[in-house]
Design a protein around this motif. Structure first.
Motif, mmCIF file in Angstrom:
data_model
loop_
_atom_site.group_PDB
_atom_site.id
_atom_site.type_symbol
_atom_site.label_atom_id
_atom_site.label_comp_id
_atom_site.label_asym_id
_atom_site.label_seq_id
_atom_site.Cartn_x
_atom_site.Cartn_y
_atom_site.Cartn_z
ATOM 1 N N VAL A 112 1.012 -1.397 -0.094
ATOM 2 C CA VAL A 112 0.247 0.024 -0.010
ATOM 3 C C VAL A 112 0.986 1.147 -0.209
ATOM 4 N N THR A 113 2.073 1.274 0.818
ATOM 5 C CA THR A 113 2.390 2.577 0.862
ATOM 6 C C THR A 113 3.517 2.605 -0.586
ATOM 7 N N SER A 114 3.867 1.349 -1.426
ATOM 8 C CA SER A 114 4.041 1.773 -2.654
ATOM 9 C C SER A 114 3.025 2.683 -3.560
ATOM 10 N N GLU A 115 1.955 1.776 -3.600
ATOM 11 C CA GLU A 115 1.061 2.693 -3.880
ATOM 12 C C GLU A 115 0.565 4.013 -3.760
ATOM 13 N N ILE A 116 0.345 4.584 -2.348
ATOM 14 C CA ILE A 116 0.780 5.452 -1.842
ATOM 15 C C ILE A 116 2.227 7.005 -2.503
ATOM 16 N N ARG A 117 3.256 6.231 -2.826
ATOM 17 C CA ARG A 117 4.046 6.703 -3.671
ATOM 18 C C ARG A 117 3.990 6.987 -5.174
ATOM 19 N N ASP A 118 3.556 5.977 -5.545
ATOM 20 C CA ASP A 118 2.573 6.699 -7.189
ATOM 21 C C ASP A 118 1.906 7.318 -7.228
ATOM 22 N N LEU A 119 0.755 7.578 -5.689
ATOM 23 C CA LEU A 119 -0.128 8.873 -5.872
ATOM 24 C C LEU A 119 0.386 10.237 -5.754
ATOM 25 N N GLU A 120 1.367 10.250 -5.235
ATOM 26 C CA GLU A 120 2.323 10.871 -4.939
ATOM 27 C C GLU A 120 3.424 11.048 -6.474
ATOM 28 N N ARG A 121 3.589 10.219 -6.968
ATOM 29 C CA ARG A 121 4.337 10.544 -8.506
ATOM 30 C C ARG A 121 2.905 11.520 -9.043
ATOM 31 N N LEU A 122 1.646 10.955 -8.912
ATOM 32 C CA LEU A 122 0.612 11.812 -10.003
ATOM 33 C C LEU A 122 0.364 12.986 -9.593
ATOM 34 N N ARG A 123 0.452 12.638 -8.270
ATOM 35 C CA ARG A 123 0.365 14.181 -7.858
ATOM 36 C C ARG A 123 1.483 15.444 -8.063
#
Length: 296
Positions: A112-123
């Motif tokens: 899930v943390t990895s997914e959060i990093r992807d969302l941060e990249r999107l942001r």
């Protein structure tokens, strides 16, 4: 009459991060309609002044109807707007702190943390929202609006179409490949369609490429949501919106692509302005009248 601020308590010195955390705790766990989420967004940005509003004041500032504000308070579990306003004041002026978190993560939490990093990249990629606004305006102006998604991308295409049809008069989701898709693309182009939103996430179906080739043949413009900046699909697109795809789980996660599509819809609603908001309000009113959704 609006209430005066608490004596001796300057709004300017209140902890904005604490207020936002308190408000998110107040809103979390509740299913809110688009109009209600508009109210919630306004409160997150303007909580310090909103604590003194009447329901009519809040409706006017948030750009919704007064019944929508009343339904918003009820959706959060309050008996009426006055009770909600008291909870809002507690969230702003109270001294509660967000709960501490444990830094130790298990395997699933790490994914899930990895997914959060992807969302941060999107942001971070949306720091300049110029392209998103441009694409939103183009899609909002296309009637009919076509949304194309095959295989793994079909559910996201249907979600986008389901939400878009609440604010646009004619939305058509294309999820059947081959000659049927070609027919529907051709008819839509003849009816005045200008743009198709295509969702192309891995693994990329061969039929999706064929559909995009046909879309260009009938002179439709293509906005593509995908995870790769270069490829056979992007070569066919007029606009490319990128969203990373997480491959850490057993099956790919499309959380970032879903957030990107939701952001695109949000921006389209802003583009439509009063017209789109009126359609949302009408949908909410009809749904409430027909008791479409459970309230308990």
């Amino acid at each position: 009459m609006r209430h005066a601020p608490e004596p001796g308590r300057s709004l300017a010195v209140l902890d904005a991060a604490r207020i936002v955390a308190n408000l998110r705790a107040l809103f979390d766990g509740h299913r809110l309609s688009p109009s209600q989420r508009r109210i919630a967004r306004y409160l997150l940005d303007n909580a310090q002044e909103a604590v003194f509003f009447t329901s009519a004041d809040l409706a006017e500032r948030a750009g919704v109807s007064q019944p929508s504000v009343t339904r918003f308070a009820a959706a959060l579990g309050f008996r009426g707007f006055p009770e909600f306003r008291e909870a809002l004041r507690t969230s702003v002026f109270g001294d509660r702190q967000p709960a501490a978190t444990d830094d130790r993560h298990n395997e699933i939490q790490e994914l899930v943390t990895s997914e959060i990093r992807d969302l941060e990249r999107l942001r971070d990629g949306l720091a300049d929202p110029g392209q998103l606004r441009r694409v939103a305006g183009q899609l909002a102006g296309s009637s009919p609006l076509l949304v194309m998604g095959l295989r793994i991308s079909a559910p996201l295409a249907h979600l986008f179409g389901y939400l878009a049809e609440k604010v646009l008069p004619d939305v058509r989701v294309l999820d059947v490949p081959g000659s049927i898709m070609e027919d529907r693309l051709s008819r839509a182009a003849e009816s005045g369609a200008a743009w198709v939103l295509a969702i192309g996430l891995p693994r990329y179906p061969r039929e999706l490429e064929q559909g995009l080739v046909w879309a260009r043949r009938v002179r439709l413009k293509i906005a593509l949501v995908t995870d790769q900046p270069v490829g056979r699909l992007t070569d066919l697109a007029d606009e490319v919106l990128l969203a990373p795809v997480s491959s850490g789980f057993a099956f790919d996660s499309h959380a970032a692509a879903t957030v990107l599509c939701t952001a695109l819809l949000h921006t389209m609603l802003d583009t439509l302005d009063a017209e789109g908001q009126a359609r949302l309000e009408a949908f909410d009113d009809r749904a409430a009248e027909r008791q479409v959704f459970l309230t308990g």
